[in-house]
Design an enzyme around this catalytic site. Structure first.
Site, PDB file in Angstrom:
ATOM      1  N   HIS A   1      79.965  71.429  69.768  1.00 63.79           N
ATOM      2  CA  HIS A   1      80.972  71.898  70.717  1.00 63.79           C
ATOM      3  C   HIS A   1      81.705  70.761  71.415  1.00 63.79           C
ATOM      4  O   HIS A   1      82.929  70.808  71.594  1.00 63.79           O
ATOM      5  CB  HIS A   1      80.292  72.800  71.755  1.00 63.79           C
ATOM      6  CG  HIS A   1      81.214  73.388  72.769  1.00 63.79           C
ATOM      7  ND1 HIS A   1      82.219  74.289  72.452  1.00 63.79           N
ATOM      8  CD2 HIS A   1      81.293  73.212  74.124  1.00 63.79           C
ATOM      9  CE1 HIS A   1      82.871  74.637  73.546  1.00 63.79           C
ATOM     10  NE2 HIS A   1      82.340  74.005  74.573  1.00 63.79           N
TER      11      HIS A   1
ATOM     12  N   SER B   1      87.011  75.042  75.801  1.00 64.37           N
ATOM     13  CA  SER B   1      85.834  75.697  76.358  1.00 64.37           C
ATOM     14  C   SER B   1      86.271  76.575  77.546  1.00 64.37           C
ATOM     15  O   SER B   1      87.134  77.433  77.375  1.00 64.37           O
ATOM     16  CB  SER B   1      84.791  74.656  76.749  1.00 64.37           C
ATOM     17  OG  SER B   1      83.514  75.242  76.930  1.00 64.37           O
TER      18      SER B   1
ATOM     19  N   ASP C   1      80.456  73.633  65.783  1.00 67.65           N
ATOM     20  CA  ASP C   1      80.205  74.243  67.092  1.00 67.65           C
ATOM     21  C   ASP C   1      79.222  75.405  66.944  1.00 67.65           C
ATOM     22  O   ASP C   1      79.453  76.331  66.167  1.00 67.65           O
ATOM     23  CB  ASP C   1      81.524  74.740  67.682  1.00 67.65           C
ATOM     24  CG  ASP C   1      81.459  75.025  69.172  1.00 67.65           C
ATOM     25  OD1 ASP C   1      80.356  75.247  69.699  1.00 67.65           O
ATOM     26  OD2 ASP C   1      82.533  75.027  69.811  1.00 67.65           O
TER      27      ASP C   1
END
Length: 369
Positions: free
Chosen positions: A349, A152, A319
């Site tokens: 995610h 991320s 995701d």
């Protein structure tokens, strides 16, 4: 609430170093920057057995348990003796990003006159964080990183490392992140920033001392957390069930009772409010919104074409914040024949945090870990 107090962290777990003055990419300036970090393993004499782990938006430096701090870390399955990143072989460093609230200089930190920076804190980009982490690495005697890894926002930092300091990075692992923030990701980020700023307790960012915009931060976390999970997971876990002891249809005027999914989001919001500074949340969210490895480099494809580090690219199949196609864009642009490794997870995610060990063997083989 200024969560820069590490009195509960065991002695020796968190280290800090002062790195001097720094002028940020967009012109902001700090006369002194401190970075906090944790380490595992030992740096060899050549200084070339180092691995950097970059945390996500609301993460910190505590990636995994250690003798100094035996509490479970946020990527425990990947890091430690005998694990995919073996701390008996590698010297691992996890810095807390500048602008946050876990020991590195951030908006709640004091200026030279002893006043919190607050609204005066500089705008921070992902590239700024990498420049400062490079200073930290050189200060520690690291000659180069065998691998820089993150997911991320940590993935954004890892990719920026490979583009900014190609001679310093031999391998890069990017989990659940693209080459640049998309319009949708920026839109989600803006909604979260405004949720904090529109709380009357925000006071333009100068709410220290005091509790600050807790309601706004909680709302921002709710928005974010929905993007971190999937519709299927929320439906299977909660459906339309009412929270125990509450009735969503139990009042004649404004609804009082909650559905279970509302209680779940309230819980996630409450946890973050207890541990995170709202100004830091804005600073890091806007840093992630700024992510664009191609900025001032001729675009994404040109920037990635110059990457020399061996890439390991991973995506979560469910995701809906960073789609696997965004990882494929990186794979297609970095020189060589590269694929995208898929984490199979029903939760979306956050699968890069909960199930990354699925890719341990592949990561070892690709990166030589």
């Amino acid at each position: 609430m200024i969560p820069n107090d590490f009195g509960t962290r065991p002695a020796g777990a968190l280290k800090t170093v002062q790195l001097g003055e720094y002028t940020f990419e967009t012109g902001g300036y700090l006369p002194e920057v401190t970075l906090a970090y944790e380490t595992w393993g030992q740096l060899n004499a050549a200084g070339d057995n180092a691995v950097l782990v970059a945390h996500a938006l609301t993460g910190d430096s505590h990636v995994a348990s250690s003798e100094a701090d035996p509490s479970i870390g946020w990527w425990e399955g990947l890091l430690g003796p005998g694990r995919p990143i073996d701390t008996q072989k590698w010297f691992v460093i996890a810095p807390a990003m500048v602008g946050g609230c876990y020991g590195s200089t951030g908006p709640a930190s004091l200026d030279p006159e002893g006043i919190p920076w607050g609204s005066r804190f500089p705008f921070v980009t992902i590239r700024d964080s990498v420049h400062l982490e490079h200073r930290l690495a050189r200060h520690l005697g690291i000659a180069g990183f065998h691998t820089v890894i993150g997911g991320s926002m940590g993935g954004a930092r890892a990719l920026e490392w490979a583009a900014t300091y190609p001679d310093f990075v031999r391998g890069v692992a990017v989990f659940a992140c693209g080459a640049a923030a998309t319009a949708e990701q920026i839109a989600f980020g803006q909604a979260q920033v405004l949720a904090v700023e529109n709380d009357p307790a925000y006071r333009g960012g100068d709410y220290y001392p005091g509790s600050g915009p807790q309601a706004g931060l909680g709302l921002a976390r709710r928005i974010a957390h929905i993007t971190y999970r999937t519709e299927d997971e929320l439906q299977v876990r909660f459906g339309r069930d009412a929270q125990a002891g509450e009735n969503p249809f139990g009042s004649a005027a404004r609804r009082q009772g909650r559905y279970q999914v509302e209680s779940y989001l309230d819980h996630q919001a409450s946890k973050l409010v207890r541990r995170f500074d709202p100004n830091a949340y804005i600073t890091l969210t806007e840093a992630l919104m700024s992510h664009d490895v191609g900025r001032d480099r001729g675009g994404v494809e040109a920037a990635l074409a110059s990457v020399t580090a061996t890439p390991f690219l991973a995506a979560v199949d469910t995701d809906r914040l960073y789609y696997p196609a965004q990882s494929q864009q990186i794979a297609d642009a970095v020189p060589g024949d590269h694929g995208v490794h898929i984490i199979s997870s029903p939760i979306g995610h956050d699968g890069f945090l909960t199930s990354a060990e699925q890719l341990g063997d592949a990561m070892r083989a690709t990166l030589g870990l």
